[in-house]
Design a protein around this motif. Structure first.
Motif, mmCIF file in Angstrom:
data_model
loop_
_atom_site.group_PDB
_atom_site.id
_atom_site.type_symbol
_atom_site.label_atom_id
_atom_site.label_comp_id
_atom_site.label_asym_id
_atom_site.label_seq_id
_atom_site.Cartn_x
_atom_site.Cartn_y
_atom_site.Cartn_z
ATOM 1 N N ILE A 133 0.819 -1.217 0.000
ATOM 2 C CA ILE A 133 0.000 0.000 0.000
ATOM 3 C C ILE A 133 0.847 1.259 0.000
ATOM 4 N N LEU A 134 1.845 1.329 0.870
ATOM 5 C CA LEU A 134 2.643 2.550 0.997
ATOM 6 C C LEU A 134 3.845 2.574 0.070
ATOM 7 N N LYS A 135 4.551 1.452 0.002
ATOM 8 C CA LYS A 135 5.787 1.425 -0.794
ATOM 9 C C LYS A 135 5.504 1.300 -2.291
ATOM 10 N N LEU A 136 4.676 0.336 -2.665
ATOM 11 C CA LEU A 136 4.398 0.092 -4.080
ATOM 12 C C LEU A 136 3.190 0.877 -4.590
ATOM 13 N N LYS A 137 2.466 1.558 -3.682
ATOM 14 C CA LYS A 137 1.333 2.408 -4.057
ATOM 15 C C LYS A 137 0.227 1.631 -4.782
ATOM 16 N N TRP A 138 -0.076 0.410 -4.290
ATOM 17 C CA TRP A 138 -1.108 -0.391 -4.927
ATOM 18 C C TRP A 138 -2.507 -0.102 -4.371
ATOM 19 N N SER A 139 -2.600 0.818 -3.435
ATOM 20 C CA SER A 139 -3.882 1.305 -2.907
ATOM 21 C C SER A 139 -4.772 0.144 -2.419
ATOM 22 N N LEU A 140 -6.065 0.168 -2.796
ATOM 23 C CA LEU A 140 -7.013 -0.836 -2.322
ATOM 24 C C LEU A 140 -6.660 -2.246 -2.794
ATOM 25 N N ALA A 141 -6.096 -2.344 -3.985
ATOM 26 C CA ALA A 141 -5.688 -3.662 -4.480
ATOM 27 C C ALA A 141 -4.614 -4.263 -3.576
ATOM 28 N N GLY A 142 -3.688 -3.418 -3.129
ATOM 29 C CA GLY A 142 -2.652 -3.880 -2.216
ATOM 30 C C GLY A 142 -3.231 -4.326 -0.886
ATOM 31 N N GLY A 143 -4.214 -3.550 -0.387
ATOM 32 C CA GLY A 143 -4.862 -3.933 0.859
ATOM 33 C C GLY A 143 -5.595 -5.260 0.738
ATOM 34 N N ALA A 144 -6.261 -5.467 -0.390
ATOM 35 C CA ALA A 144 -6.993 -6.716 -0.607
ATOM 36 C C ALA A 144 -6.039 -7.903 -0.683
ATOM 37 N N ILE A 145 -4.947 -7.733 -1.432
ATOM 38 C CA ILE A 145 -3.961 -8.816 -1.549
ATOM 39 C C ILE A 145 -3.368 -9.158 -0.191
ATOM 40 N N SER A 146 -3.056 -8.119 0.577
ATOM 41 C CA SER A 146 -2.470 -8.329 1.904
ATOM 42 C C SER A 146 -3.427 -9.090 2.819
ATOM 43 N N LEU A 147 -4.693 -8.680 2.830
ATOM 44 C CA LEU A 147 -5.677 -9.355 3.675
ATOM 45 C C LEU A 147 -5.892 -10.804 3.248
ATOM 46 N N ASN A 148 -6.030 -11.025 1.933
ATOM 47 C CA ASN A 148 -6.271 -12.385 1.440
ATOM 48 C C ASN A 148 -5.113 -13.317 1.787
ATOM 49 N N LEU A 149 -3.893 -12.850 1.554
ATOM 50 C CA LEU A 149 -2.723 -13.692 1.848
ATOM 51 C C LEU A 149 -2.611 -13.971 3.342
ATOM 52 N N ALA A 150 -2.837 -12.937 4.161
ATOM 53 C CA ALA A 150 -2.725 -13.122 5.614
ATOM 54 C C ALA A 150 -3.725 -14.159 6.108
ATOM 55 N N TRP A 151 -4.974 -14.062 5.640
ATOM 56 C CA TRP A 151 -5.992 -15.008 6.095
ATOM 57 C C TRP A 151 -5.677 -16.431 5.650
ATOM 58 N N TRP A 152 -5.251 -16.606 4.398
ATOM 59 C CA TRP A 152 -4.995 -17.957 3.918
ATOM 60 C C TRP A 152 -3.735 -18.553 4.543
#
Length: 421
Positions: A133-152
């Motif tokens: 989100i902050l470094k690569l500036k992927w915004s909401l997509a970055g947040g979604a990827i982060s949440l999905n990976l963390a949960w799985w």
């Protein structure tokens, strides 16, 4: 857009958590009765039901834009929320697998292992969120990827712990017995899901109603400040909820009805004591705590105005989750669902609308309606718990284990019908 995203994605998480709590009743009582082999089959049944429910909920995620437009959201916000909801679909299916695993481990009191895994995943999630989100500036997509990976990763970590042999008595591999009694299991799971969702939906309705007040920006911001405090406090209360649910189900399953009754009183008193401390902190710092969340003097003033109701909410939220945990441990989910309908939707919601709109009390009135419904619900649950014949509940638990266990309790039959993983 953020509010719409929270509502859509939280529908899935709340329904999965609620339906998964049926496992807390059955697994806890079976473990207390000394029949741990049933836990693995129960978990698999819950997976089947929750994954099937996830498929149905997928349509809500897919069609979230028209649903949000129906509730008055703009086209732009609805479309962005719909896109984010699609990105979060993997998380929905992670919920369906995770919550049965969570209840499976909780019922065996493997809490420390769960805490260590959750802490490790949290560290990974924070780092990945910063990176995407902050470094690569992927915004909401970055947040979604982060949440999905963390949960799985969390799901796979806990499942690996189970199949690695750390739950030898309760996990013996995949079994065809998981497909037995699915309809009855579904009814209990549905009652559990409805019980929790009715509480969550009431809060979401309250958020929508606040948005229609005369000065919605300030009112919504002030409510957000207070809801953050409530959220922090609920983390403690939900811990008591899980603890008493497991303890009551274990003791009833073992036939120790006196210990179950004692546990209810001990946890209730402890949780109320914590609530009194939190209430005192809010009242003492009523003019200061809003500064933790906002620099707006208008929002601070509004938050201070409702600090008395916030303090009352904290004390109520200390006892109510404990009583709800008792209900889950004893298997009263269907009854509690009816109580929630009456308290929140027949009493609390109309009362809040009258106070907030008709009497022009604004957020103070809407929150007052919430307090009224919660007070009524807590009183009913307290009376129900105080009047409970715990010896009879232990007998009910014994019959439930016999009804739902079938041949699962027989090691030879389980071995012959199961397929080891």
């Amino acid at each position: 857009m953020v509010k719409g995203s929270i509502i859509i994605t939280s529908i899935g998480s709340t329904m999965m958590l609620g339906m998964g709590s049926a496992l807390e009743t059955l697994s806890g009582q079976a473990f207390g009765a000394g029949r741990p082999r049933m836990l693995g089959v129960y978990m698999q049944r819950s997976w089947i039901i929750l994954l099937g429910t996830s498929i149905l909920l997928t349509f809500i995620y897919i069609f979230s834009p028209p649903i949000l437009r129906l509730f008055g959201q703009s086209n732009e916000i609805s479309e962005l929320t719909g896109k984010f909801a699609l990105w979060m679909l993997p998380q929905l299916y992670a919920y369906a697998v995770y919550f049965p695993i969570q209840k499976f481990l909780q019922s065996q009191r493997k809490v420390m292992v769960m805490a260590v895994m959750a802490g490790s995943v949290l560290v990974f999630h924070v780092f990945l969120s910063w990176l995407l989100i902050l470094k690569l500036k992927w915004s909401l997509a970055g947040g979604a990827i982060s949440l999905n990976l963390a949960w799985w990763i969390h799901v796979l970590g806990q499942f690996s712990y189970i199949v690695a042999g750390y739950c030898p008595g309760s996990w013996t591999g995949f079994s065809w017995l998981a497909f037995r009694d699915l309809f009855g299991f579904f009814k209990l799971s549905l009652a559990s899901g409805v019980m929790l969702c009715l509480e969550f939906w009431y809060m979401m309705i309250l958020v929508v109603l606040v948005g229609h007040l005369s000065n919605p920006e300030i009112e919504v911001d002030a409510m957000s400040v207070c809801m953050n405090i409530v959220g922090w406090h609920m983390m403690i209360s939900l811990g008591f909820n899980a603890a008493i649910g497991v303890r009551v189900s274990n003791e009833l399953g073992a036939g120790n009805y006196r210990k179950a009754k004692l546990a209810v009183y001990v946890v209730s008193v402890t949780s109320i004591a914590v609530g009194i401390v939190c209430m005192a902190v809010i009242l003492i710092t009523r003019n200061e705590f809003p500064s933790l969340f906002t620099n707006s003097s208008a929002v601070k003033k509004e938050a201070t105005k409702i600090s008395g109701l916030l303090a009352s909410t904290l004390i109520l939220n200390s006892l109510q989750p404990v009583l709800a945990g008792v209900a889950i441990g004893a298997g009263w989910q269907a009854l509690i669902a009816y109580i929630n309908v009456g308290c929140y939707y027949i009493v609390g919601l109309p009362l809040g609308c009258i106070l907030g709109y008709k009497l022009n009390l604004g957020l103070l009135g809407l929150w007052g309606g919430l307090i009224g419904g919660t007070i009524l619900q807590t009183i009913i649950l307290a009376i129900l718990t105080a009047c409970t014949d715990w010896k009879k509940e232990a007998s009910v638990a014994e019959n439930r284990i016999k009804k739902w266990g079938g041949s699962v309790g027989n090691e030879d039959d389980e071995h012959s019908q199961g397929t080891p993983s």
